[in-house]
Write an enzyme that holds these catalytic residues in place. Structure first.
Site, PDB file in Angstrom:
ATOM      1  CG  ASP A 163      90.979  18.674 -23.777  1.00 27.67           C
ATOM      2  OD1 ASP A 163      90.701  17.473 -23.660  1.00 27.67           O
ATOM      3  OD2 ASP A 163      90.803  19.319 -24.821  1.00 27.67           O
TER       4      ASP A 163
ATOM      5  CB  THR B  90      92.322  13.864 -26.604  1.00 27.56           C
ATOM      6  OG1 THR B  90      92.036  14.496 -25.359  1.00 27.56           O
ATOM      7  CG2 THR B  90      91.309  14.316 -27.623  1.00 27.56           C
ATOM      8  CB  THR B  91      94.050  12.003 -21.858  1.00 28.23           C
ATOM      9  OG1 THR B  91      93.626  13.357 -21.841  1.00 28.23           O
ATOM     10  CG2 THR B  91      95.241  11.823 -20.956  1.00 28.23           C
TER      11      THR B  91
ATOM     12  CG  ASP C  75      85.292  19.416 -25.877  1.00 29.10           C
ATOM     13  OD1 ASP C  75      85.531  19.634 -27.075  1.00 29.10           O
ATOM     14  OD2 ASP C  75      86.116  19.602 -24.969  1.00 29.10           O
TER      15      ASP C  75
HETATM   16  P1  ADP Z   1      90.204  11.621 -22.097  1.00 31.72           P
HETATM   17  O1  ADP Z   1      90.933  12.800 -22.645  1.00 31.72           O
HETATM   18  O2  ADP Z   1      90.834  10.351 -22.532  1.00 31.72           O
HETATM   19  O3  ADP Z   1      88.741  11.680 -22.349  1.00 31.72           O
HETATM   20  P2  ADP Z   1      89.543  12.179 -19.338  1.00 31.72           P
HETATM   21  O4  ADP Z   1      90.405  12.945 -18.407  1.00 31.72           O
HETATM   22  O5  ADP Z   1      88.320  12.828 -19.844  1.00 31.72           O
HETATM   23  O6  ADP Z   1      90.449  11.677 -20.532  1.00 31.72           O
HETATM   24  O7  ADP Z   1      89.151  10.842 -18.594  1.00 31.72           O
HETATM   25  C1  ADP Z   1      88.307   9.912 -19.175  1.00 31.72           C
HETATM   26  C2  ADP Z   1      88.340   8.627 -18.404  1.00 31.72           C
HETATM   27  O8  ADP Z   1      87.847   8.822 -17.070  1.00 31.72           O
HETATM   28  C3  ADP Z   1      87.450   7.589 -19.054  1.00 31.72           C
HETATM   29  O9  ADP Z   1      88.145   6.363 -19.092  1.00 31.72           O
HETATM   30  C4  ADP Z   1      86.257   7.528 -18.114  1.00 31.72           C
HETATM   31  O10 ADP Z   1      85.638   6.251 -18.119  1.00 31.72           O
HETATM   32  C5  ADP Z   1      86.908   7.803 -16.789  1.00 31.72           C
HETATM   33  N1  ADP Z   1      85.975   8.277 -15.753  1.00 31.72           N
HETATM   34  C6  ADP Z   1      85.144   9.322 -15.788  1.00 31.72           C
HETATM   35  N2  ADP Z   1      84.426   9.422 -14.627  1.00 31.72           N
HETATM   36  C7  ADP Z   1      84.821   8.395 -13.836  1.00 31.72           C
HETATM   37  C8  ADP Z   1      84.479   7.921 -12.528  1.00 31.72           C
HETATM   38  N3  ADP Z   1      83.585   8.545 -11.783  1.00 31.72           N
HETATM   39  N4  ADP Z   1      85.114   6.818 -12.076  1.00 31.72           N
HETATM   40  C9  ADP Z   1      86.036   6.207 -12.821  1.00 31.72           C
HETATM   41  N5  ADP Z   1      86.413   6.600 -14.040  1.00 31.72           N
HETATM   42  C10 ADP Z   1      85.820   7.668 -14.558  1.00 31.72           C
END
Ligand code: ADP
Ligand code: MG
Length: 530
Positions: free
Chosen positions: A58, A91-92, A382
């Site tokens: 996270d 957040t990332t 979350d």
């Molecule tokens: P954040 O802290 O920004 O939420 P995450 O590590 O949770 O970061 O990543 C979120 C990103 O990953 C989003 O842009 C989401 O659309 C993308 N994502 C999640 N699952 C998939 C997938 N199966 N294929 C491509 N992108 C994905």
């Protein structure tokens, strides 16, 4: 300037030099969380001063745990914390977006564009992007909402845990959904999270009502009551405790007995008052004396003692009761109502379950170790935050970078209509949005440039109905319709991310002077008061 006394112990950097240093700090920060983005992102091992460890994916957890000194880095961490508070996800992405905007701005500054002009361009791009974003969003049904809640658990635990937690979080959000003048509202603080060691993640479940790991204070009190009145006391029903050391001068026989009898009488009066108020259920924050237990049992009142203040607050909200300091001050207006109160034994522990008119739910988190349990609790919190937003506003957009690419394409067209240098700011903003699909590609071991080009081409060649939904499917490692792949995100998360990142980037662009104290200011001794 440097001989102005007030700046004597101060490092100063101004203009471009200040901006460059600030942007470097933002980029360093983004570099720290870049590799965690998306389902193929890696985890970070955090170790604190005491050697305690935590593995997390996270972004905001990584940043908030880091001992960051740079004030600009702190501003960006703050944007990420706000994102966590408001949207519970993204957040990332917010940090990456903010840093990318600043990097692109720096390229323009080196070409002679003034930071204030870029900031104006960013502001115009933000407004346009947000209105296009809401046009890109679509209303959703429950199955979509389930997928969106699951997307927010990206990188947390494994697939089966994500599906279960998403389902339970959505159920919980629906359990606390109420309609108000401001529209439907779901308050995640009305859902209690109760961790229970033992069992596996799959044993986690949701219970309607508020659950406390508490037993009634006497076994002869009824196990189950169907409805009635509840009184919540912020204190206890106990003999008065003496403050400090008290010396009782017993001058004749019977004085001590009389003293004790008076104390008992006072307790009896309190129980009599509870009875006359018609209390069926009693919860106290502090103790209830042993002999009061019998009096309450005889009076037909089911009681619980040493109930945590947070549970009393939840009970008060659920039952519409007011917490009172002690029984003597209680009136019928302070009482609340409940639908049922029962005691059940699960996994060897007695639980008290109270159902109330106002709904409320308890998530029973299960996990084999403390670390797993902690992760289940955090992930559920979350998912619950996201689910509560979704039941209030069900608009969704495609994930996997699809929405960012679609917005960037629209922003470039919009930039063409702007005559001034702000046009360059809008283009820089559009390029920055593409950091999301680029980093998703990078973390999946794909070439970020080729992947982005393929994505843009795939969107422009696809039929209008699906073009904006084409993103990078990191599992199949190619452009796909993210709706069909089930990678969907709540509109509010993307919207808040764009707002927060722009705000942080603009604040940094506005700084042209950094004054840095070389040492902590020495405080003069405070004169002693006489
Ligand atoms: P954040 O802290 O920004 O939420 P995450 O590590 O949770 O970061 O990543 C979120 C990103 O990953 C989003 O842009 C989401 O659309 C993308 N994502 C999640 N699952 C998939 C997938 N199966 N294929 C491509 N992108 C994905
Ligand atoms: Mg996420």
């Amino acid at each position: 300037m440097s001989d102005v006394p007030i700046l004597k112990d101060t490092d100063r950097s101004t203009g471009r030099g200040a901006l460059q240093k600030n942007i470097q700090a933002a980029l360093a920060l983004a570099g720290a969380v870049r590799s965690t983005l998306g389902p193929r992102g890696l985890d970070k091992l955090l170790i604190d001063d005491d050697g305690r460890t935590m593995v997390t994916n996270d972004g905001v957890t990584v940043l908030e745990s880091a001992k960051v000194e740079h004030p600009v880095a702190k501003m960006i961490i703050n944007a990420s914390s706000v994102q966590d508070k408001i949207a519970r996800d993204g957040t990332t992405s917010t940090v990456l977006l903010s840093a990318e905007m600043l990097q692109n701005a720096w390229h323009l500054v080196t070409q002679g564009v003034h930071p204030a002009t870029i900031a104006r361009g960013f502001r115009m791009a933000e407004e346009h992007a947000r209105s296009e974003l809401s046009a890109l969003s679509f209303a959703s049904d429950r199955s979509h909402q389930l997928l969106a809640t699951k997307t927010c658990l990206t990188g947390k635990g494994h697939e089966s845990m994500q599906a279960l937690l998403a389902q339970l979080a959505l159920d919980a959000a629906e359990a606390v959904l109420v309609s108000t003048e401001r529209g439907p509202q779901a308050d995640p603080t009305r859902v209690k999270i109760l961790p229970q060691s033992g069992g596996t993640i799959g044993d986690s479940n949701l219970v309607t009502g508020l659950v406390l790991a508490k037993n009634r204070i006497h076994k002869d009190m009824p196990r189950h009551i169907k409805g009635g009145k509840i009184l919540l006391i912020d204190g206890g029903i106990e003999r008065r405790s003496m403050m400090g050391s008290v010396k009782l001068n017993v001058t004749s026989t019977g004085v001590l007995d009389a003293f004790r009898a008076k104390e008992t009488e006072l307790l009896e009066q309190q129980v009599a008052q509870l009875k006359s108020l018609g209390v069926d259920l009693l919860a106290c924050k502090e103790g209830i004396d042993d002999d009061v237990r019998m009096m309450l049992t005889d009076a037909g009142i089911k009681a619980f003692r040493r109930v945590a203040r947070s549970d009393l607050d939840l009970l008060a909200r659920g039952c519409g009761a007011t917490l009172v300091h002690d029984v003597k001050r209680a009136s019928s207006a302070d009482l609340g109502a409940f639908i049922s109160s029962k005691n059940e034994t699960w996994a060897g522990t007695v639980h008290w379950i109270v159902e109330t008119e106002e709904g409320g739910a308890t998530f029973i988190a299960r996990g084999s170790t403390e670390a797993v349990l902690g992760e289940v609790e955090r992930s559920f919190a979350d998912a619950l935050g996201v689910a509560c937003q979704l039941v209030e506003d069900a608009r969704l957009v495609a994930g996997g970078g699809a929405t960012q690419v679609a917005l960037a394409r629209r922003l470039r067209r919009y930039a063409e209509s702007i005559p001034g240098r702000e046009q360059l700011g809008v283009e820089a903003f559009a390029d920055a949005l593409e950091v999301i699909p680029r980093v998703l590609a990078e973390n999946a071991g794909l070439d970020p440039i080729d992947t982005l080009l393929n994505l843009v081409a795939a969107q422009s060649n696809a039929p209008a109905s699906s073009s904006d939904h084409i993103g990078l499917d990191v599992i199949h490692r190619k452009p796909e319709n993210m709706l069909t792949q089930g990678v969907i995100e709540p509109l509010l998360i993307i919207d808040q991310g764009i707002t927060g990142a722009t705000e942080a980037a603009i604040s940094v662009l506005r700084i042209d002077d950094v004054l840095w104290a070389k040492q902590d200011p020495v405080m003069a001794d405070v004169p002693e008061m006489d």
